[in-house]
Design a protein around this motif. Structure first.
Motif, PDB file in Angstrom:
ATOM      1  N   ALA A   1       4.790   9.721  -7.908  1.00 49.77           N
ATOM      2  CA  ALA A   1       5.708   9.813  -9.044  1.00 49.77           C
ATOM      3  C   ALA A   1       4.954  10.198 -10.315  1.00 49.77           C
ATOM      4  CB  ALA A   1       6.451   8.491  -9.235  1.00 49.77           C
ATOM      5  N   VAL A   2       3.770   9.657 -10.497  1.00 46.10           N
ATOM      6  CA  VAL A   2       2.959   9.980 -11.676  1.00 46.10           C
ATOM      7  C   VAL A   2       2.560  11.453 -11.643  1.00 46.10           C
ATOM      8  CG1 VAL A   2       0.727   9.562 -12.797  1.00 46.10           C
ATOM      9  CG2 VAL A   2       2.130   7.630 -12.038  1.00 46.10           C
TER      10      VAL A   2
ATOM     11  N   SER B   1       0.831  -1.198   0.000  1.00 46.98           N
ATOM     12  CA  SER B   1       0.000   0.000   0.000  1.00 46.98           C
ATOM     13  C   SER B   1       0.867   1.250   0.000  1.00 46.98           C
ATOM     14  CB  SER B   1      -0.949  -0.005   1.202  1.00 46.98           C
ATOM     15  OG  SER B   1      -0.222   0.023   2.411  1.00 46.98           O
ATOM     16  N   LYS B   2       2.036   1.199   0.640  1.00 46.76           N
ATOM     17  CA  LYS B   2       2.953   2.335   0.611  1.00 46.76           C
ATOM     18  C   LYS B   2       3.509   2.520  -0.797  1.00 46.76           C
ATOM     19  CE  LYS B   2       4.356   2.068   5.422  1.00 46.76           C
ATOM     20  NZ  LYS B   2       5.437   1.766   6.355  1.00 46.76           N
ATOM     21  N   LEU B   3       3.763   1.419  -1.478  1.00 47.19           N
ATOM     22  CA  LEU B   3       4.283   1.484  -2.832  1.00 47.19           C
ATOM     23  C   LEU B   3       3.279   2.178  -3.756  1.00 47.19           C
ATOM     24  CD1 LEU B   3       6.511   0.770  -4.818  1.00 47.19           C
ATOM     25  CD2 LEU B   3       5.426  -1.452  -5.131  1.00 47.19           C
ATOM     26  N   GLN B   4       2.006   1.936  -3.536  1.00 43.59           N
ATOM     27  CA  GLN B   4       0.976   2.574  -4.345  1.00 43.59           C
ATOM     28  C   GLN B   4       1.041   4.093  -4.213  1.00 43.59           C
ATOM     29  OE1 GLN B   4      -2.560   0.696  -2.857  1.00 43.59           O
ATOM     30  NE2 GLN B   4      -2.397  -1.043  -4.265  1.00 43.59           N
ATOM     31  N   TYR B   5       1.274   4.575  -3.002  1.00 41.29           N
ATOM     32  CA  TYR B   5       1.378   6.015  -2.778  1.00 41.29           C
ATOM     33  C   TYR B   5       2.604   6.592  -3.469  1.00 41.29           C
ATOM     34  CZ  TYR B   5      -2.305   5.677   0.731  1.00 41.29           C
ATOM     35  OH  TYR B   5      -3.488   5.463   1.373  1.00 41.29           O
ATOM     36  N   VAL B   6       3.698   5.874  -3.429  1.00 42.80           N
ATOM     37  CA  VAL B   6       4.927   6.330  -4.078  1.00 42.80           C
ATOM     38  C   VAL B   6       4.732   6.397  -5.589  1.00 42.80           C
ATOM     39  CG1 VAL B   6       7.345   5.743  -4.533  1.00 42.80           C
ATOM     40  CG2 VAL B   6       6.424   5.498  -2.224  1.00 42.80           C
ATOM     41  N   ILE B   7       4.106   5.384  -6.152  1.00 48.91           N
ATOM     42  CA  ILE B   7       3.848   5.367  -7.600  1.00 48.91           C
ATOM     43  C   ILE B   7       2.917   6.510  -7.983  1.00 48.91           C
ATOM     44  CG2 ILE B   7       2.756   4.071  -9.479  1.00 48.91           C
ATOM     45  CD1 ILE B   7       3.862   1.516  -8.114  1.00 48.91           C
ATOM     46  N   ALA B   8       1.863   6.713  -7.206  1.00 50.05           N
ATOM     47  CA  ALA B   8       0.916   7.794  -7.495  1.00 50.05           C
ATOM     48  C   ALA B   8       1.609   9.149  -7.418  1.00 50.05           C
ATOM     49  CB  ALA B   8      -0.257   7.750  -6.523  1.00 50.05           C
TER      50      ALA B   8
END
Length: 129
Positions: free
Chosen positions: A117-118, A108-115
């Motif tokens: 970055a986008v 779930s933390k990775l999702q925030y990082v990807i979002a």
């Protein structure tokens, strides 16, 4: 400069009262008597560690740089552990295991990082264009 005073475990153990409270941390002895009323954790915390090596307890709390600066002013000598006691000169000598990361939480933390970055990429693309 005066010679450093060396404290044995027996000598350190004589300083366990509010008016004479010494603790050893990382092989150094500190007189906390004048600081006991100002200690953010309260006097009981210091009284529990009085007269002994408090290195582990000190590091477990995670004291700030400011706390370490205050300690330097309370320094009174070096701690020499007795024959049956091991000196705790560095906290790293007894590392604690690092708990395994929860895969769900990490994902779930990775999702925030990807979002993030986008979004950052979109803003950068808009500025450069």
């Amino acid at each position: 400069m005066a010679d450093k005073r060396i404290f044995t475990a027996a000598q350190l153990a004589q300083h366990t009262h509010k008016d004479s409270l010494y603790v050893a941390i990382h092989g150094k002895v500190y007189d906390c008597s004048g600081f006991i009323d100002e200690h953010p954790g309260g006097e009981e915390v210091l009284l529990d560690e009085a007269g002994k090596d408090a290195t582990e307890s000190f590091e477990d709390v995670g004291h700030s740089d400011e706390a370490r600066d205050i300690m330097s002013k309370l320094y009174v000598g070096e701690y020499q552990a007795g024959s049956g006691e091991k000196a705790k000169s560095t906290y790293a000598s007894t590392p604690k295991p690092i708990p395994a990361a929860d895969p769900v939480e990490s994902g779930s933390k990775l999702q925030y990082v990807i979002a993030l970055a986008v979004v950052a990429g979109a803003v950068l693309w808009k500025v450069i264009r």
